[in-house]
Enzyme design. Sequence first.
Site, short mmCIF file in Angstrom:
data_model
loop_
_atom_site.label_atom_id
_atom_site.label_comp_id
_atom_site.label_asym_id
_atom_site.label_seq_id
_atom_site.Cartn_x
_atom_site.Cartn_y
_atom_site.Cartn_z
N GLU A 192 35.38 37.54 32.76
CA GLU A 192 36.15 37.66 34.00
C GLU A 192 35.28 37.59 35.24
O GLU A 192 34.20 38.18 35.29
CB GLU A 192 36.90 39.00 33.97
CG GLU A 192 37.78 39.27 35.17
CD GLU A 192 38.56 40.56 35.02
OE1 GLU A 192 39.44 40.81 35.86
OE2 GLU A 192 38.30 41.32 34.07
N GLU A 207 48.38 43.62 36.63
CA GLU A 207 47.25 44.54 36.85
C GLU A 207 47.21 44.89 38.34
O GLU A 207 46.27 44.54 39.05
CB GLU A 207 45.94 43.90 36.38
CG GLU A 207 44.81 44.91 36.24
CD GLU A 207 43.46 44.27 35.95
OE1 GLU A 207 42.77 44.75 35.04
OE2 GLU A 207 43.10 43.30 36.64
#
Length: 285
Positions: free
Chosen positions: A161, A262
Amino acid sequence: MSGLEWGTASDQRFNVNLSILFTELPLLERPSAAAAVGFTAVELWWPWVDSPTPERSALDALKKAIEDAGVQLTGLNFYAGRLPGPDRGALSIPGEESEKFRANIDVAADFAESLGCKALNALYGNRVEGVDPAEQDALALENLVLAARTANTIGAILLIEALNQPESPLYPLVSAPAAVEIVDKVNEATGLGNARFLMDLYHLSMNREDLPSVIERYASKTGHVQIADNPGRGAPGTGSLPLEDLLGRLGKAGYEGWVGLEYKPGDGPSAAAFDWLPATARAAH
């Protein structure tokens, strides 16, 4: 942005990140809370921030809570240190933190396998003052190769990520190209091809990246997508990111994976943070 627009124009599969949403509840109550508002899939950061190898009883209790709620665990982080908090991963940090990451690899993979979870996220870790970045990068690649090989044994992908520079100034992967470069290096080293890019549209927008261009260039290498609006990291519609358009672009580019919610719920209970998404679009299909 109305719920009707999302319900008719997007065909994504959404899951809820239980490490940032429903945090007003104890961990073991969050899966059922997500199910109660219509979601059938969830994801998690590593829940035991102080331990890469928690007691079996803790693992079993969380597994039971997820199964009893009737939700699917679709994503799990490897041990990443104090998250939320100052840490951004452990795998590139020499010494005790790297050792904790290695100790966690099999534990996390076994837990994921027990619940049919097929995506494991490995946060890279912050730069450490006084340590040569090249030394950290060599250690990171070594540990990511181990993680990718273990993930492959359970049929899972390894996610890498990019975070954002303003909120994570010591994290080196603060652009899509930087993260994808690591993805490519891991795949070259293992020959497995199971390392994939985690495209978090909030983080990339905070880095002022051209999101349509990122999608066009990297959708084929993307294994998971996460969203939050910007500014504020709130629910879609609370900021100015054209999230519905961006997810539509991802779909047209061939992305068929999960979209992780998220974001911060704002004031009040997390259950009220999903009004933007009609109930009929919350269950995986």
